[in-house]
Structure formats: C-alpha cells, structure tokens
Design an enzyme around this catalytic site. Structure first.
Site, PDB file in Angstrom:
ATOM      1  N   LEU A   1       0.834  -1.203   0.000  1.00 45.67           N
ATOM      2  CA  LEU A   1       0.000   0.000   0.000  1.00 45.67           C
ATOM      3  C   LEU A   1       0.870   1.255   0.000  1.00 45.67           C
ATOM      4  O   LEU A   1       0.374   2.345  -0.165  1.00 45.67           O
ATOM      5  CB  LEU A   1      -0.915  -0.019   1.226  1.00 45.67           C
ATOM      6  CG  LEU A   1      -1.694  -1.337   1.388  1.00 45.67           C
ATOM      7  CD1 LEU A   1      -2.532  -1.328   2.653  1.00 45.67           C
ATOM      8  CD2 LEU A   1      -2.584  -1.584   0.169  1.00 45.67           C
ATOM      9  N   ARG A   2       2.171   1.090   0.202  1.00 49.78           N
ATOM     10  CA  ARG A   2       3.187   2.154   0.137  1.00 49.78           C
ATOM     11  C   ARG A   2       3.104   3.153   1.282  1.00 49.78           C
ATOM     12  O   ARG A   2       3.874   4.109   1.307  1.00 49.78           O
ATOM     13  CB  ARG A   2       3.105   2.918  -1.197  1.00 49.78           C
ATOM     14  CG  ARG A   2       3.226   2.038  -2.431  1.00 49.78           C
ATOM     15  CD  ARG A   2       4.531   1.286  -2.493  1.00 49.78           C
ATOM     16  NE  ARG A   2       4.753   0.691  -3.817  1.00 49.78           N
ATOM     17  CZ  ARG A   2       5.659  -0.240  -4.059  1.00 49.78           C
ATOM     18  NH1 ARG A   2       6.417  -0.706  -3.083  1.00 49.78           N
ATOM     19  NH2 ARG A   2       5.813  -0.720  -5.277  1.00 49.78           N
TER      20      ARG A   2
ATOM     21  N   HIS B   1       3.233   2.057  -8.362  1.00 42.10           N
ATOM     22  CA  HIS B   1       4.393   2.929  -8.573  1.00 42.10           C
ATOM     23  C   HIS B   1       3.958   4.288  -9.093  1.00 42.10           C
ATOM     24  O   HIS B   1       2.895   4.431  -9.687  1.00 42.10           O
ATOM     25  CB  HIS B   1       5.343   2.310  -9.612  1.00 42.10           C
ATOM     26  CG  HIS B   1       6.205   1.216  -9.060  1.00 42.10           C
ATOM     27  ND1 HIS B   1       7.120   1.427  -8.064  1.00 42.10           N
ATOM     28  CD2 HIS B   1       6.299  -0.097  -9.374  1.00 42.10           C
ATOM     29  CE1 HIS B   1       7.738   0.290  -7.784  1.00 42.10           C
ATOM     30  NE2 HIS B   1       7.254  -0.652  -8.560  1.00 42.10           N
TER      31      HIS B   1
ATOM     32  N   ASP C   1      -0.074  -9.452  -5.448  1.00 46.15           N
ATOM     33  CA  ASP C   1       1.290  -8.932  -5.324  1.00 46.15           C
ATOM     34  C   ASP C   1       1.339  -7.493  -5.844  1.00 46.15           C
ATOM     35  O   ASP C   1       2.270  -7.096  -6.553  1.00 46.15           O
ATOM     36  CB  ASP C   1       2.295  -9.816  -6.072  1.00 46.15           C
ATOM     37  CG  ASP C   1       3.718  -9.564  -5.584  1.00 46.15           C
ATOM     38  OD1 ASP C   1       3.878  -8.967  -4.507  1.00 46.15           O
ATOM     39  OD2 ASP C   1       4.667  -9.958  -6.286  1.00 46.15           O
TER      40      ASP C   1
END
Lengths: 342, 325
Positions: free
Chosen positions: A64-65, A310, A306
């Site tokens: 989820l960054r 970005h 997965d």
C-alpha cells in the site's frame, strides 16, 4: 436499506455453499440465504442471473506504500482500488518505511485503513528488526498489536542461524511465517529470469536456483522448527514441486502465486518492457504452465495480486534501473476467473 | 510502446539503429556498401561531404569511451553535421527520470540525432521510445545488450579481408556473458550466414542459453580455434577478477589468451580482431595483437566509414514517414 440479490450463483467457501440462490441483505448485513425473511420488502433488487455472488476477497499480499512512499500510493488510494476489485481484506507486508517492527506502525496502518473505510488491512509484522536479518523483531508485541503473521518482506535473511531462531521464536508465539524464497547471492544484481531472453537482451539474470535453493533451506528449517510457514509468490515450477513433495511428506506448508505469474512469461519483456520487470522475475512458459497446473491440483492454495503500485517515473528508466512490481488489485479477480478457462 | 520494430519506419527503412537483431541481411549489406563508398573520404584533401549539413548530432555518453566517441564525432563531422558532445559524469546516479528530462531539453534545442552510450541494457530503446518523431537514436552501446555499429564495422572488416561470409568459420573468444559487442556480432554473423559461429570461453563467462542464438559453445581454446578463418577476441574487464568469475589474469591468459601458439591451430590466413581497448597479456599477446594476422587497427579506421554510413542512412531518409508515428 433492504437489498435482494436474486438468482445469482452464491459461493461461500467457509459455509460450503455453491448454488444458485437468492440473498437478502438488511442494513449492510446478510439476513438470509434462499428464502426471504418474514415480511422482507426489498428497497432495491438486483437480478444476478448468470453472475457470481461471493464474499469479499482476501488478498494475501498487496503493497500500500504507506507509511513511507506516499508519492506512489496511500492506504486510502489502494484500499479504494481493492474495493473496486472486489477485495475487502488485504494483507500488507512489513517492508514499509518505517518498517512494521513495532506496534505504533501497526496501529497507524489500521487507523488509516479504518479512516479510509474501503477495506480491512491486516499487517504482517517484521521477522527481524528493521528487516535487516540480524536480530529478532518483538513478535509478541507485534502479535498483541494485531499482526497476523511475520515476514521479512522481500529482504532475504541470509544468515541461516538467524532464520532458524526467527522460525523457532515465531513458532513460540504461534505466528505463521510468510517466506519470500530467494537466495540473495544468486539474485544479486539480477532483473530478469536467467535464460533465453536475459541472454538475448543482455539483462543480468536471476537463475531458477535462486528460488529453489532458498526453498530447500527454508523447508529444512520449517521441518526442524515446526513453525507454521507460508511461501509467497513462487515463480518456478521446480520450487513448487519441492513444496508439493514436502506436503506429501506431511509438512503443513502452504504456497501462493502472484496472478501475473499465471499469465506472463519472460517472453513478454519483448524489447525491454519495464512493466514486466517484477520480482521474482517472469520465468519460462513451462513455469507458467506448471504454476497453473499446481493451482488446479491444489498445491498452490491462493492467488494474490502482489500489488506494487508505482509513480510513473519508477518505470520510465532502462529496464534494469526501473523499479520492479506490477499493479494488480483491480485485475486479481478477473485474472483468477480466467485461470478457470485456461 | 512495445512496437516490435522500433528501429524501422513505416517503409521498413532504418529510423534508429538500436540493435542488429531483426535487421534483414540486405539491410546489413546496404550499410556495408554505403560504408564502402565513404572509405576514401579521409584521404582526400577536403575530408568532408555535405550529406548532413545543417543537422545536429548529439553524442550522449553516460559511460567512458575513447574510440567509439571519437569515431562517431569524426564521422558526423565528415558528413558536415554539427556535433555536440555531452559527457555525463558516470559516478552520479543518472536515473531514468533525469535521463528523459535531459532528452526533452536537448529536443528543445532542435537536435536531429542522439548517439547514446549507457551502462544499462535497454537504455537506447527507452530513449528511442520517448524522443520526438523527427529525432533518430543510434545506440553506441547499452549495458550488456548491444553495440551495433561495432558489430557492423567488424563485418565490414571481415568482408574487406575475406570477401564472402558463407564459407567462414568465426570464433568469438572471451567474456560473452557481459559483452554487448559479442551479442551484436552474433546477430550480425548469423544473419549474414557464416558457415560456423563459435563462442569460446570458460563456463563462468558463457551463459548456457547462448546456444539459442545459433552458436556452438567451446570451453577449450584450441578446439574452438581449430581451422577458424576469423578470430575475434573480446576485452576482459578487470572487475571480473574481483568476483568469482575467474581466479586470475595469469590463469586466464594461460588458458584462453591468444598467443602465437594457440593461433597456430586456426587457418594460416586467419585474421585476428579485437574491439579494443586491448589488455595485452590478459586476452591477447603483443606478438599477436601487433602481428601480421591482426586487423585491429583497420577495424578502428573502418569504424569511421561505417558510422558515416549509419548516420547518413538514418538521417538522410526522404521525409515521408513523419506522420507514421
């Protein structure tokens, strides 16, 4: 709000249901399956003929960054994408920044997910402090804070002694260990499967043995320590066969596959398509077919996205310098359904 | 984004030169023939022809180079182009974003061609995908992937020395794994149809899958050189000694270095080539490098004519394809 969903094929694995039936929902909760509750009058009715009606999906691995890389994505943005893709529960690996090696980060993630309100986010805690592979993380504290398992993310624990102790300690805390099998020495510097395509394009390769060697080592340690272990996103049919043999011998290990590994191969890199830069790398057609077969025969027990969102720049670089990973939340269900047709 | 033949325009002509792979035999022959016509230019009192007058060529080198950079510059100047040289400090981490930002800036200055060398495989393809439609890209070496003009000048030299490709046995000796030169040579030689193409190196320096490119793999120098017409030596990077690739320069020279003794098993009229820079007493002995069978310096001077040919063909196309992108 009362809702009826009529004539759909209702699949509920937990209760062993798979049949065409009507479903009745009152105030966001399922009130009945089959016959309407007494006096039920639908405010809205959906004809689901020819459609599947199933519980929200669980995705075992999605980045989820947040915290740390909010320029790429946030918990709010990614849980929203998940909900749009039918996923209501996500498992988030611990390799955020800061790493999920203390309860504060677990709380933060849960809090942000609740605030966003799209999907439930479950955290994996760190296996080692800072994911550096040197000292054990405080697994009891992480479990108490709500972590459902422990993992070292994509970072290898190259020291076998540390891995052994980490597994023993995780077993003590009854925490499952999520393993990403990759020998760091063989994989170092690589960005594509070592084979026909990497040789043709001059891309530094990651041999299949990087995966099988790590799986072999970890299987030995799992057997010795008795830890509950799950292998994440295996890419080679040889490694999956090793798991199948271990299961046949009675070792209770499980394994999942990333959805893109069921559809793409090294050939899809074409001329340096950085969208196909993933870790572990896309392997051969034989591997892809073998992974599908292993999914069909039950060796592989889950498909996950997965998901690795970005920013645009991450992929706008020469292939080896681009960042690995593919976005997958919204394509997980359609791709998984397509595997049935393959 | 994933157009197959990025380097060809709608008419099938060279729009960029990124790799030898995918070029037709006739296209390679055309480049060699064009280069042939430029071969005397350096000997004339006025060493210039006005084919690219008014065009601007930018040499974008993200990696150090002497030979390639110099011959590209000379080639462009002999074609009367304006040449700009940009050396990018290789120690600075040059990320893709700044790479593309830099290109945008150069485009804004109305350049016509980028000659690119970069340490990452695929860099030239990436740039070609993102440049404006009127700009051409020539790959001057990208990572381990390709060095097409080097391979072309090698083909030119072989043709000059041997005439025909069909009867030849060619051996490429050395670090195949890391060599962009070898990859481009392999594509060129298989496309031109040599009788036998061999690669010769210890197992650590030849990836197993290389045989899929149409070569025979040898791990013994003498077997690999037996009856060869052309021996191409590759440069061995000193860094290879630091890892686990090779034990020592001494042992490498002893087992895979080209000496008068080992060359004796090749055909008596075999030629010896090397893309440079040479490591004497690592991959080749001075006696052989400077000996009668060596054509290493001819390679360098042929490099100018071949690069002139590539630039003039890529930039000199009739402008009918601008709308094709």
């Amino acid at each position: 709000m009362r809702l009826s969903i009529l004539n759909g094929r209702v699949i509920d694995p937990v209760n062993g249901v798979d049949r065409v039936a009507d479903l009745f929902v009152v105030k966001g909760r399922i009130a009945a399956l089959g016959n309407a509750p007494e006096g039920f009058v639908a405010d809205r009715s959906i004809d689901a003929s020819g459609q599947l009606v199933c519980p929200g999906l669980v995705d075992l691995r999605a980045r989820l960054r947040e915290p740390g890389q909010e320029t790429k994505a946030t918990i709010a943005s990614e849980t929203r994408a998940a909900a749009a893709g039918g996923i209501t529960t996500l498992v988030s690996p611990p390799d955020t920044d800061p790493v999920v090696d203390n309860p504060a980060v677990v709380d933060l993630i849960r809090h942000r997910a609740a605030q966003a309100g799209f999907a439930r986010v479950l955290s994996l805690g760190a296996l080692t402090q800072g994911l550096t592979g040197k000292t054990l993380a405080e697994m009891y504290a992480l479990k108490t804070a709500g972590c459902i398992g422990v993992s070292n993310g994509d970072r290898a624990v190259s020291n076998t002694e540390v891995m052994r102790r980490a597994m023993e300690y995780a077993a003590t805390q009854s925490l499952p260990v999520f393993l990403r099998a990759e020998d760091p020495w063989l994989a170092e510097g690589g960005c594509a499967h070592e084979g026909a395509v990497s040789v043709r394009l001059g891309l530094p390769g990651i041999p299949e043995a990087a995966e099988t060697i790590a799986v072999a080592r970890d299987l030995q340690l799992i057997e010795q320590t008795g830890v509950h272990a799950h292998f994440c996103g295996l890419s080679s049919v040889r490694a999956v066969k090793m798991i199948a043999r271990a299961r046949f011998d009675g070792l209770p290990v499980t394994v999942d596959v990333s959805a893109h590994q069921l559809f793409l191969t090294e050939m899809d890199i074409g001329y340096f398509d950085s969208q196909c830069h993933v870790r572990p790398p896309l392997r051969t057609q034989r591997d892809r077919d073998g992974l599908r077969q292993a999914l069909a025969d039950g060796t592989i027990s889950a498909v996950c996205s997965d998901h690795q969102p970005h920013d645009v720049d991450a992929k706008l670089a020469p292939f080896p310098a681009s960042e690995p990973g593919i976005s997958g939340l919204e394509t997980l269900l359609p791709l998984t359904l397509r595997t049935k047709a393959c | 984004m994933r157009r197959r033949n990025l380097q060809l325009d709608a008419q099938g002509r060279l729009r960029h030169l990124l790799t030898i792979e995918g070029l037709k035999r006739q296209q390679i022959v055309d480049i060699l023939d064009t280069a042939e016509s430029f071969i005397g230019v350096g000997d004339q009192p006025v060493r210039k022809i006005p084919l690219l007058r008014g065009k601007t060529v930018v040499n974008l080198f993200f990696e150090a180079s002497t030979r390639t950079l110099t011959t590209f510059e000379l080639a462009a100047k002999r074609l009367s182009a304006d040449v700009l040289k940009i050396n990018i400090n290789t120690s600075a981490t040059v990320k893709g974003e700044s790479l593309l930002d830099m290109l945008r800036n150069l485009e804004a200055m109305h350049c016509d061609m980028f000659v690119v060398r970069h340490g990452d495989s695929g860099a030239a393809h990436l740039i070609a995908q993102h440049v404006a439609p009127h700009i051409s890209v020539v790959n001057a070496g990208d990572g381990r992937h390709a060095h097409p003009t080097q391979a072309l000048l090698d083909m030119f030299t072989i043709r000059q020395q041997k005439g025909e490709f069909a009867p030849l046995t060619v051996a490429i000796v050395g670090d195949i794994l890391h060599s962009r030169v070898a990859r481009s040579q392999i594509h060129a030689l298989t496309t031109l149809g040599v009788s036998e193409l061999r690669v010769v190196a210890p197992r650590t320096l030849v990836p197993e899958a290389v045989s899929g490119l149409g070569v025979h793999v040898f791990h013994d120098l003498h077997e690999g050189l037996r009856d060869a017409d052309v021996v191409i030596m590759l440069r061995l990077q000193k860094e290879r000694m630091q890892g686990a690739m090779l034990p020592s320069e001494h042992e490498y020279f002893h087992t895979f270095g080209l000496t008068e003794d080992s060359l004796a098993v090749a055909k008596p009229d075999a030629i010896v080539m090397h893309p440079g820079p040479i490591n004497r007493c690592v991959e080749i002995s001075s006696e052989v490098a400077d000996g009668p069978q060596s054509v290493i310096l001819q390679q360098v001077s042929n490099g100018i004519a071949v690069r002139m040919a590539v630039m003039s063909m890529v930039l000199g196309r009739a402008p009918v394809d601008e709308e094709a992108r």
